[in-house]
Design a protein around this motif. Structure first.
Motif, PDB file in Angstrom:
ATOM      1  N   ASP A  39       0.559  -1.416   0.054  1.00  9.79           N
ATOM      2  CA  ASP A  39       0.093   0.081  -0.118  1.00  9.79           C
ATOM      3  C   ASP A  39       0.948   1.186  -0.108  1.00  9.79           C
ATOM      4  OD1 ASP A  39      -2.446  -1.617  -0.108  1.00  9.79           O
ATOM      5  OD2 ASP A  39      -2.648  -1.504   2.110  1.00  9.79           O
ATOM      6  N   GLU A  40       2.287   0.933  -0.484  1.00 12.30           N
ATOM      7  CA  GLU A  40       3.027   1.971  -0.162  1.00 12.30           C
ATOM      8  C   GLU A  40       3.461   2.543  -1.172  1.00 12.30           C
ATOM      9  OE1 GLU A  40       4.216   2.776   2.539  1.00 12.30           O
ATOM     10  OE2 GLU A  40       3.484   2.090   4.056  1.00 12.30           O
ATOM     11  N   HIS A  41       4.018   3.457  -1.469  1.00 12.19           N
ATOM     12  CA  HIS A  41       4.840   4.216  -3.198  1.00 12.19           C
ATOM     13  C   HIS A  41       6.222   4.457  -2.312  1.00 12.19           C
ATOM     14  CE1 HIS A  41       0.629   6.162  -2.416  1.00 12.19           C
ATOM     15  NE2 HIS A  41       0.797   6.194  -4.034  1.00 12.19           N
ATOM     16  N   LEU A  42       6.478   3.484  -3.774  1.00 17.45           N
ATOM     17  CA  LEU A  42       7.871   2.835  -3.254  1.00 17.45           C
ATOM     18  C   LEU A  42       8.888   3.725  -4.377  1.00 17.45           C
ATOM     19  CD1 LEU A  42       7.503  -1.225  -3.820  1.00 17.45           C
ATOM     20  CD2 LEU A  42       7.603   0.382  -1.738  1.00 17.45           C
ATOM     21  N   SER A  43       9.985   3.848  -4.458  1.00 18.42           N
ATOM     22  CA  SER A  43      10.925   4.196  -4.786  1.00 18.42           C
ATOM     23  C   SER A  43      11.229   3.816  -5.910  1.00 18.42           C
ATOM     24  CB  SER A  43      12.308   5.321  -4.042  1.00 18.42           C
ATOM     25  OG  SER A  43      13.366   4.014  -3.266  1.00 18.42           O
ATOM     26  N   VAL A  44      12.576   3.507  -6.829  1.00 16.63           N
ATOM     27  CA  VAL A  44      13.221   3.090  -8.315  1.00 16.63           C
ATOM     28  C   VAL A  44      13.838   2.092  -7.410  1.00 16.63           C
ATOM     29  CG1 VAL A  44      14.634   2.510 -10.218  1.00 16.63           C
ATOM     30  CG2 VAL A  44      12.889   4.196  -9.678  1.00 16.63           C
ATOM     31  N   GLN A  45      14.969   2.587  -5.929  1.00 19.60           N
ATOM     32  CA  GLN A  45      15.393   1.237  -5.010  1.00 19.60           C
ATOM     33  C   GLN A  45      14.960   0.269  -4.634  1.00 19.60           C
ATOM     34  OE1 GLN A  45      18.571   0.748  -5.548  1.00 19.60           O
ATOM     35  NE2 GLN A  45      19.174  -0.587  -3.916  1.00 19.60           N
ATOM     36  N   GLN A  46      13.866   0.730  -3.773  1.00 16.88           N
ATOM     37  CA  GLN A  46      13.107  -0.026  -3.269  1.00 16.88           C
ATOM     38  C   GLN A  46      12.017  -0.862  -3.787  1.00 16.88           C
ATOM     39  OE1 GLN A  46      10.945   3.011  -0.751  1.00 16.88           O
ATOM     40  NE2 GLN A  46      10.847   2.594   0.598  1.00 16.88           N
ATOM     41  N   VAL A  47      11.665  -0.685  -5.084  1.00 17.39           N
ATOM     42  CA  VAL A  47      11.394  -1.851  -5.774  1.00 17.39           C
ATOM     43  C   VAL A  47      12.323  -2.380  -6.336  1.00 17.39           C
ATOM     44  CG1 VAL A  47      10.215  -1.728  -8.362  1.00 17.39           C
ATOM     45  CG2 VAL A  47       9.076  -0.257  -6.948  1.00 17.39           C
ATOM     46  N   HIS A  48      12.869  -1.875  -7.305  1.00 21.03           N
ATOM     47  CA  HIS A  48      14.344  -2.987  -7.295  1.00 21.03           C
ATOM     48  C   HIS A  48      14.799  -4.103  -6.204  1.00 21.03           C
ATOM     49  CE1 HIS A  48      18.502  -4.301  -7.905  1.00 21.03           C
ATOM     50  NE2 HIS A  48      17.976  -4.370  -9.250  1.00 21.03           N
ATOM     51  N   TYR A  87       6.723   5.706  -6.316  1.00 21.45           N
ATOM     52  CA  TYR A  87       5.414   5.443  -7.709  1.00 21.45           C
ATOM     53  C   TYR A  87       4.620   4.150  -6.688  1.00 21.45           C
ATOM     54  CZ  TYR A  87       9.082   6.856 -10.271  1.00 21.45           C
ATOM     55  OH  TYR A  87      10.301   7.702 -11.002  1.00 21.45           O
ATOM     56  N   GLY A  88       3.373   4.610  -7.383  1.00 19.16           N
ATOM     57  CA  GLY A  88       2.122   4.020  -6.590  1.00 19.16           C
ATOM     58  C   GLY A  88       1.319   3.456  -7.847  1.00 19.16           C
ATOM     59  N   MET A  89       0.658   2.685  -7.928  1.00 23.92           N
ATOM     60  CA  MET A  89       0.076   2.267  -8.989  1.00 23.92           C
ATOM     61  C   MET A  89      -1.170   2.429  -8.486  1.00 23.92           C
ATOM     62  SD  MET A  89       0.676  -1.058  -9.777  1.00 23.92           S
ATOM     63  CE  MET A  89      -0.516  -1.217 -10.573  1.00 23.92           C
ATOM     64  N   ALA A  90      -1.802   2.819 -10.326  1.00 24.03           N
ATOM     65  CA  ALA A  90      -3.291   4.012 -10.560  1.00 24.03           C
ATOM     66  C   ALA A  90      -4.538   4.010 -10.661  1.00 24.03           C
ATOM     67  CB  ALA A  90      -2.213   5.246 -11.651  1.00 24.03           C
ATOM     68  N   ASP A  91      -4.192   1.911 -10.568  1.00 21.63           N
ATOM     69  CA  ASP A  91      -5.465   1.598 -10.756  1.00 21.63           C
ATOM     70  C   ASP A  91      -6.520   1.736  -9.826  1.00 21.63           C
ATOM     71  OD1 ASP A  91      -3.964  -0.050  -9.328  1.00 21.63           O
ATOM     72  OD2 ASP A  91      -5.645  -1.613 -10.153  1.00 21.63           O
ATOM     73  N   ARG A  92      -6.449   2.725  -9.251  1.00 19.01           N
ATOM     74  CA  ARG A  92      -7.936   2.625  -8.275  1.00 19.01           C
ATOM     75  C   ARG A  92      -7.410   4.171  -7.691  1.00 19.01           C
ATOM     76  NH1 ARG A  92      -6.895  -2.269  -3.703  1.00 19.01           N
ATOM     77  NH2 ARG A  92      -7.863  -3.817  -5.814  1.00 19.01           N
ATOM     78  N   PRO A  93      -8.916   4.780  -8.362  1.00 16.08           N
ATOM     79  CA  PRO A  93      -8.751   6.105  -7.850  1.00 16.08           C
ATOM     80  C   PRO A  93      -8.576   6.446  -6.994  1.00 16.08           C
ATOM     81  CG  PRO A  93     -11.033   5.648  -9.156  1.00 16.08           C
ATOM     82  CD  PRO A  93     -10.171   4.283  -9.129  1.00 16.08           C
ATOM     83  N   HIS A  94      -7.589   7.293  -6.672  1.00 17.88           N
ATOM     84  CA  HIS A  94      -7.497   7.476  -5.346  1.00 17.88           C
ATOM     85  C   HIS A  94      -5.988   9.376  -4.832  1.00 17.88           C
ATOM     86  CE1 HIS A  94      -4.257   5.176  -5.885  1.00 17.88           C
ATOM     87  NE2 HIS A  94      -2.860   6.624  -5.291  1.00 17.88           N
ATOM     88  N   HIS A  95      -6.251  10.160  -4.092  1.00 22.24           N
ATOM     89  CA  HIS A  95      -5.044  11.205  -4.060  1.00 22.24           C
ATOM     90  C   HIS A  95      -4.290  10.878  -2.764  1.00 22.24           C
ATOM     91  CE1 HIS A  95      -8.324  12.635  -6.935  1.00 22.24           C
ATOM     92  NE2 HIS A  95      -9.040  12.802  -6.081  1.00 22.24           N
ATOM     93  N   HIS A  96      -3.512  12.139  -2.585  1.00 21.72           N
ATOM     94  CA  HIS A  96      -2.605  11.900  -1.487  1.00 21.72           C
ATOM     95  C   HIS A  96      -2.841  13.099  -0.614  1.00 21.72           C
ATOM     96  CE1 HIS A  96      -1.464   9.705  -5.143  1.00 21.72           C
ATOM     97  NE2 HIS A  96      -1.175   8.418  -4.453  1.00 21.72           N
ATOM     98  N   ALA A  97      -2.024  12.607   0.492  1.00 19.92           N
ATOM     99  CA  ALA A  97      -1.637  13.762   1.161  1.00 19.92           C
ATOM    100  C   ALA A  97      -0.272  13.698   2.067  1.00 19.92           C
ATOM    101  CB  ALA A  97      -2.711  13.607   2.742  1.00 19.92           C
ATOM    102  N   VAL A  98       0.854  14.229   1.554  1.00 18.91           N
ATOM    103  CA  VAL A  98       1.698  14.204   2.296  1.00 18.91           C
ATOM    104  C   VAL A  98       2.366  15.481   2.987  1.00 18.91           C
ATOM    105  CG1 VAL A  98       4.294  14.098   1.766  1.00 18.91           C
ATOM    106  CG2 VAL A  98       2.693  13.229  -0.030  1.00 18.91           C
ATOM    107  N   CYS A  99       2.855  14.309   4.487  1.00 16.94           N
ATOM    108  CA  CYS A  99       3.495  15.250   5.555  1.00 16.94           C
ATOM    109  C   CYS A  99       4.730  16.444   5.066  1.00 16.94           C
ATOM    110  CB  CYS A  99       3.937  14.848   6.492  1.00 16.94           C
ATOM    111  SG  CYS A  99       4.343  15.802   7.961  1.00 16.94           S
ATOM    112  N   ALA A 100       4.394  17.752   5.097  1.00 19.96           N
ATOM    113  CA  ALA A 100       5.904  18.425   4.644  1.00 19.96           C
ATOM    114  C   ALA A 100       7.037  18.443   4.999  1.00 19.96           C
ATOM    115  CB  ALA A 100       5.006  19.825   4.482  1.00 19.96           C
TER     116      ALA A 100
END
Length: 147
Positions: A39-48, A87-100
């Motif tokens: 359920d996380e958004h992953l960096s290139v390194q994390q996916v690798h 990066y995260g999957m976009a196959d389900r509609p959703h938006h994001h909140a990000v802590c600054a």
């Protein structure tokens, strides 16, 4: 997520990629599988790192190219966090909140934002296309000074 639901999502993503006239490769399958598995958004390194044990032939630059291609096809979306794309999957509609402050991310179901988009469209005359909105603020921990 159950294995069957994940396979259904994988099949739908593969069909979308092919419908866009693109090839479905082992690397794309591995990258999508890694993103569907969290359920996380992953960096290139994390996916690798996630796919490395099963697919040692797929190098980091290939993962990066695959993610960029999937983003162009709107299969994945990209969040920028402290200079690192995630990066995260976009196959389900959703938006994001990000802590600054700490970078924590949370998904917001599209239906929660839909009334605000409707109001914004009425107020501006704009027609908003499907996509992902990123709201920036402070998470609960940072707001409370514990983050």
């Amino acid at each position: 997520m159950t294995g069957t639901r994940q396979l259904d999502r994988m099949d739908a993503v593969r069909d979308l990629v092919r419908a866009n006239g693109r090839r479905w490769t082992v690397a794309k399958g591995a990258v999508v599988e890694a993103l569907l598995g969290t359920d996380e958004h992953l960096s290139v390194q994390q996916v690798h790192e996630q796919i490395g044990a099963r697919f040692p032939q797929i190098d980091r630059s290939t993962v990066h190219r695959v993610l960029l291609g999937l983003a162009e096809e709107d299969v994945v979306h990209v969040l920028g966090r402290q200079g690192e794309a995630r990066y995260g999957m976009a196959d389900r509609p959703h938006h994001h909140a990000v802590c600054a402050r700490c970078g924590r991310e949370a998904e917001i179901p599209a239906k929660v934002i839909a009334p605000a988009l409707k109001s914004a469209a009425a107020a501006t005359g704009f027609t908003f296309t499907a996509g992902s909105i990123t709201l920036t603020g402070l998470c609960e921990s940072c707001s409370a000074g514990t983050g």
